[in-house]
Design an enzyme around this catalytic site. Structure first.
Site, PDB file in Angstrom:
ATOM      1  CG  HIS A 162      -1.858  -1.129   1.267  1.00 32.02           C
ATOM      2  ND1 HIS A 162      -2.987  -1.192   0.483  1.00 32.02           N
ATOM      3  CD2 HIS A 162      -1.835  -2.283   1.957  1.00 32.02           C
ATOM      4  CE1 HIS A 162      -3.613  -2.332   0.702  1.00 32.02           C
ATOM      5  NE2 HIS A 162      -2.934  -3.012   1.586  1.00 32.02           N
ATOM      6  CB  ALA A 163       1.033   4.189   0.983  1.00 37.26           C
TER       7      ALA A 163
END
Length: 89
Positions: A15-16
């Site tokens: 994620h991110a």
């Protein structure tokens, strides 16, 4: 089709920031790289959105695959990032 199983090392999963770094590396390869959670459907590893919707969390096993000339090198490049704690960098 060559493939490699790798455990997600980043504490936030794919994620991110880790997803962005993995997608950038996958998109830079000479062949299309796919990634899937073990037992799941593969998605294009060169897309941040695809990586985030994969919902691969810390400790999950993923399967990275590619086909064509240079597939092994492409898989190794992406697998190395997935197996690294990208939060610590």
């Amino acid at each position: 089709m060559p493939e490699k199983r790798v455990t997600v090392a980043s504490k936030v999963g794919l994620h991110a920031r880790p997803a962005a770094l993995v997608a950038k590396a996958a998109a830079a390869q000479s062949v299309a790289v796919s990634i899937a959670k073990a037992g799941g459907d593969p998605v294009a590893a060169g897309s941040v959105l695809n990586l985030m919707t994969l919902a691969a969390a810390f400790g999950d096993e993923v399967v990275i695959s590619a086909e064509g000339e240079g597939a092994d090198a492409a898989i190794d490049a992406v697998a190395e990032l997935v197996a690294t704690d990208l939060d610590a960098q």
